[in-house]
Design an enzyme around this catalytic site. Structure first.
Site, short mmCIF file in Angstrom:
data_model
loop_
_atom_site.label_atom_id
_atom_site.label_comp_id
_atom_site.label_asym_id
_atom_site.label_seq_id
_atom_site.Cartn_x
_atom_site.Cartn_y
_atom_site.Cartn_z
N MET A 31 11.85 17.20 -16.15
CA MET A 31 12.44 16.63 -17.36
C MET A 31 13.27 17.70 -18.06
SD MET A 31 9.86 13.76 -18.79
CE MET A 31 8.78 14.80 -19.71
N HIS A 38 8.92 25.82 -13.49
CA HIS A 38 9.84 24.96 -12.72
C HIS A 38 10.53 25.78 -11.62
CE1 HIS A 38 9.97 22.76 -16.73
NE2 HIS A 38 9.63 21.80 -15.90
O1 PAF Z 1 6.20 16.38 -14.77
C1 PAF Z 1 7.28 15.96 -15.23
O2 PAF Z 1 8.14 16.72 -15.64
C2 PAF Z 1 7.53 14.45 -15.26
O3 PAF Z 1 6.37 13.76 -15.52
C3 PAF Z 1 8.22 13.94 -13.98
C4 PAF Z 1 7.34 14.13 -12.75
C5 PAF Z 1 9.55 14.65 -13.78
C6 PAF Z 1 8.49 12.43 -14.12
O4 PAF Z 1 9.31 12.14 -15.20
#
Ligand code: PAF
Length: 285
Positions: A31, A38
């Protein structure tokens, strides 16, 4: 070179071109507001496949009424820059309209029973249905061989794994360990909401998990007692815990002393910020 796509059709054409060349595809759904956690997913993805696709989409259907959809940190330019420095092949940044043309009227959703029901599922009704539905859509759009998820959202990972098995989705789910700050706090986009004082308190969540893990391994107290004791500790430290639960890792049901692969799940609020974390415990009987 990192290519940015806003439209499903264009991304699909690119992925198909890679496939025709016999290349494998890894997918990292996010997101945005990317942090080292990330980037760790991206690095794991790069090792596994020829091409890496990252999505940035703040999915409205996984936020409940009164949650932080409007204030969720959006840092698209910085995110794209970070992904360029990681040499990601494609970034998919669809609009809400592109993902949900009939927003509000969509008739099809994905609901994963049982594993979604407790913990965050109980506190955030509809959350995991929103996650499972958007991840299904993203999987259908990207059609990757592998998809990467952080262990920090342990229940989310369990929901996705269950969904992929139950619906025979042709994608391998790869779990990546939680990235932590030097003081132990699990990295999360929501950490930016913490005040200076709360940020100093926040690592106590992970400290509670580590202490509870030791208490389990010590084997002198029942799981019920350990759960209650650490909920109490967190309350005394100024947290408002939603749950502190010792679970079986395989299905997230309440663990018994016969189980050996455990995970302790915690969610607690510090002021208005909700933090989640977990720790895995391997018991030898
Ligand atoms: O973990 C996240 O950032 C969100 O829940 C995802 C998996 C991108 C789904 O919107």
């Amino acid at each position: 070179m990192t290519a940015c796509f806003k439209e499903i059709k264009a991304l699909r054409m690119q992925v198909q071109a890679w496939r025709r060349q016999g290349e494998s595809i890894a997918f990292v759904p996010t997101m945005g507001n990317l942090h080292a956690g990330h980037l760790r997913l991206v690095q794991a993805a790069k090792v596994r496949a020829d091409r890496v696709v990252v999505s940035i989409f703040v999915n409205p259907t996984q936020f409940g009424a009164g949650e932080d959809l409007a204030s969720y940190p959006r840092t698209e330019q910085e995110d794209v820059h970070k992904l360029q420095t990681q040499a990601v092949d494609a970034v998919f940044m669809p609009s809400v309209q592109e993902m949900y043309p009939d927003f509000g009227a969509a008739l099809t959703t994905v609901s994963v029973k049982q594993v979604s029901e407790n913990y965050c599922g109980a506190v955030r009704p509809g959350h995991f249905e929103g996650v499972a539905t958007v991840v299904t859509k993203l999987f259908n759009i990207v059609q990757a061989d592998f998809a990467f998820f952080g262990e920090k959202d342990f229940q989310q990972l369990a929901v996705i794994r269950t969904m992929v098995v139950d619906l025979n989705m042709p994608v391998e789910i790869v779990a990546v360990p939680t990235e932590r700050e030097p003081d132990g706090l699990a990295m999360s986009s929501r950490n930016t909401y913490l005040t200076t004082l709360q940020r100093r308190q926040a690592p106590q969540l992970y400290q509670a998990l580590c202490a509870a893990k030791n208490a389990i391994l010590d084997a002198r107290l029942s799981y019920d007692v350990i759960e209650r004791q650490f909920q109490q500790t967190l309350k005394q430290q100024g947290f408002a815990p939603d749950y502190f639960s010792i679970c079986r890792r395989s299905d997230l049901q309440a663990a018994t002393s016969a189980d050996s692969e455990l995970v302790i799940l915690v969610a607690a609020r510090l002021g208005t910020t909700r933090l989640i974390d977990n720790i895995q415990v391997d018991c030898v009987h």
